[in-house]
Design an enzyme around this catalytic site. Structure first.
Site: not given
Ligand code: 13P
Length: 252
Positions: A9, A11, A97, A99, A169, A175, A215
């Site tokens: 992803n 983003k 997600h 976010e 997640e 992150g 992560s």
């Molecule tokens: P990170 O791997 O940067 O923690 O993000 C995970 C994520 O949100 C994948 O959709």
């Protein structure tokens, strides 16, 4: 059908030329060797999906979008429909997600509509769920994830549900560099499977692909993927470097 999947992803990252470099970098690194039982999915910003799909088709990986509209078509400025994604050869779409939930106010009801709409257009939804830190610290993580899974997916019939991939997640791991331990991931994935068994039956639950995200990187993917209920990963930051992403693919 249950599969092993590693999905990236991206983003809201990469300019056009950077996206080209990353896509061809992934193609090259995959060309140097990869397990043939792992499906690789790249989810760039929508603007790059057409390019990504061209590269993916030639190099045996797949493409996914990061979001889509719950509506079929019409006056929804700025939105992208499932039919558009399907017609561009996109096969996956990340939905729900954290976010999107946090910054764009998406809730289980809306995400459930998006999941159903994606399936109508033969896309594979990657449905994301996961608790925030305060919920885990209060011991409410199972309850929260059960409500998310039930809230968005229980309206599907068994045939539609069979198309869904789930990504657990934990929001506190996204992150942050603070990965769930392999035990925490396995425990939650097994729990999600038990929730799915209650709704859709034991066989459907066993056939569901459940990915871990938060992560996950080349240093910890192997021990996460070694768990019996962890079928792969949804990778954020570590999917932005071709070599690191492909190392994660090769962690199976
Ligand atoms: P990170 O791997 O940067 O923690 O993000 C995970 C994520 O949100 C994948 O959709």
């Amino acid at each position: 059908m249950r599969k092993k999947i590693v999905a990236g992803n991206w983003k809201m990252n990469k300019t056009f030329s950077e996206a080209e470099d990353l896509l061809f970098g992934i193609a090259d690194a995959l060309g140097n060797g990869r397990p043939d039982n792992v499906e690789v999915v790249v989810c760039p910003p929508a603007l790059y999906l057409e390019l990504a799909n061209d590269v993916a088709t030639e190099h045996n990986f797949r493409c996914g979008a990061q979001n889509m509209s719950e509506h079929e078509s019409g006056a929804y400025t700025g939105e992208i429909s499932a039919a558009m994604l399907q017609s561009a050869g996109v096969e996956f779409v990340i939905l729900g997600h954290s976010e999107r939930r946090t910054y764009f106010g998406e809730n289980d009801e809306l995400i459930g509509k998006k999941v159903a709409q994606a399936i109508r257009h033969e896309l594979t939804p990657i449905y994301c769920c996961g608790e925030v830190l305060a919920e885990r610290e209060a011991g409410k993580h199972f309850e929260v994830v059960e409500a998310q899974v039930t809230g968005a997916l229980s309206g599907l019939d068994a045939k539609a549900f069979s198309k869904v991939v789930i990504a657990y997640e934990p929001v506190w791991a996204i992150g942050t560099g603070r990965t769930a331990t392999p035990q925490q991931a396995q425990e939650m994935h097994a729990f999600i499977r038990s929730v799915l068994a209650k709704i859709f039956g034991q066989k459907a639950a066993g056939d569901t692909t459940i990915l871990y995200g938060g992560s996950c990187n080349a240093g910890n993917a192997k021990e996460l993927f070694a768990n019996s209920d962890v079928d792969g990963g949804l990778i954020g930051g570590a999917s932005l470097k071709a070599d690191e992403f492909v190392k994660i693919v090769n962690s199976f």
